[in-house]
Design an enzyme around this catalytic site. Structure first.
Site, PDB file in Angstrom:
ATOM      1  NE  ARG A 176       2.466  -0.138  -3.901  1.00  0.00           N
ATOM      2  CZ  ARG A 176       2.837   0.570  -2.840  1.00  0.00           C
ATOM      3  NH1 ARG A 176       2.203   0.407  -1.679  1.00  0.00           N
ATOM      4  NH2 ARG A 176       3.826   1.427  -2.916  1.00  0.00           N
ATOM      5  CB  CYS A 234       5.999  -2.511   3.222  1.00  0.00           C
ATOM      6  SG  CYS A 234       6.517  -1.293   4.468  1.00  0.00           S
TER       7      CYS A 234
END
Length: 279
Positions: A176, A234
């Site tokens: 990611r 995050c």
């Protein structure tokens, strides 16, 4: 004093009748609505279920991220529902290696509460042979007064500028970070200048923190040592709180960007970097 307690230590406190409030913060990104059901199948006796989406977060526009911070007033109302009183110690746990419990730790610590996380979570409790209950605990309302929260949170503009003076950690999975995949948000990649360090690297297979020397070396490898300004983000500000917890355990204070990638990627005009290196 450690931010973690073992199952045996918590059981001793409960047996002694110490002023401890246990919070069950079970939540998962792939099934956020299932936490309460999991709680009812078996929880630590006396533990109160806490909704991460409904009590440890608020709801807003996508440009605010998936889990914006609750107001201090909202958090205080929730803490009173949990039965929390001034002077109580809170122990939070989950079944996801402390990731969601750390959100409670991060918020309540800012609010002036003595709060810990149960090492190993509910699985560690059961592995120790300790009993579970299946009732839906509804304690007598507490009267705690919380301090104002938010001092350890970065705004989106502060997060953008942070790599100029410190280390901004992206604690998501490497793919990611690199921008190879993005299952949840409209844009793939990372905040320019951020360095990737997935939070699960600091844990053993049971979800317990590794020894301090190993953890400090892992952080040092990405430029974080005692005294380094450091912040974490995050996907939506939950896992980043876990990294802040791990850092605090080894003596390093950290900020969290609660909007995280979900806010950044939903804010038009924000630059996006891809690949392995901070960009």
């Amino acid at each position: 004093m450690s931010d973690f307690v073992s199952a045996a230590e918590l059981n001793d406190l409960l047996t002694q009748g110490a002023p401890v409030r246990v919070l069950d913060v079970r939540w998962r990104l792939d099934r956020p609505e299932a936490g309460h059901g999991d709680y009812l199948t078996g929880h630590i006796p006396g533990a109160v279920f806490v909704s991460l989406d409904g009590e440890l977060s608020t709801h807003g526009d996508p440009s605010e991220g998936r889990h914006p911070l609750p107001s201090t007033e909202k958090l205080q109302a929730a803490a009173r529902r949990w039965g929390l009183r001034d002077g109580d110690t809170v122990v939070a746990y989950d079944d996801s290696k402390g990731i969601s419990a750390a959100r409670a730790w991060w918020l309540l610590r800012q609010a002036g509460v003595d709060v810990r996380v149960l090492a190993g979570g509910i699985r560690g409790w059961q592995a120790a042979g300790l009993e579970v209950a299946t009732d839906d605990v509804s304690p007598e309302p507490g009267d705690i007064v919380l301090e104002e929260i938010g001092r350890d949170a970065l705004s989106i503009d502060e997060a953008a500028a942070f790599p100029e003076s410190g280390v901004l950690l992206d604690v998501r999975a490497p793919e990611r970070y690199r921008g190879e995949t993005e299952p949840l948000d409209p844009v793939a990649g990372h905040i320019p200048g951020a360095r990737n360090l997935p939070t699960l690297l600091h844990l053993d297979p049971e979800g317990r923190i590794l020894d301090p020397e190993t953890v400090r070396k892992t952080f040092a490898d990405v430029g974080v040592t005692p005294g380094t300004p450091v912040a974490a983000y995050c996907g939506s500000g939950v896992t980043a709180a876990h990294t802040a917890l791990i850092l605090h355990e080894v003596g390093i204070e950290a900020k969290v960007f609660p909007g995280s990638w979900s806010q950044w990627s939903n804010s038009p005009g924000r630059p996006v970097a891809t690949g392995d290196q901070p960009g």
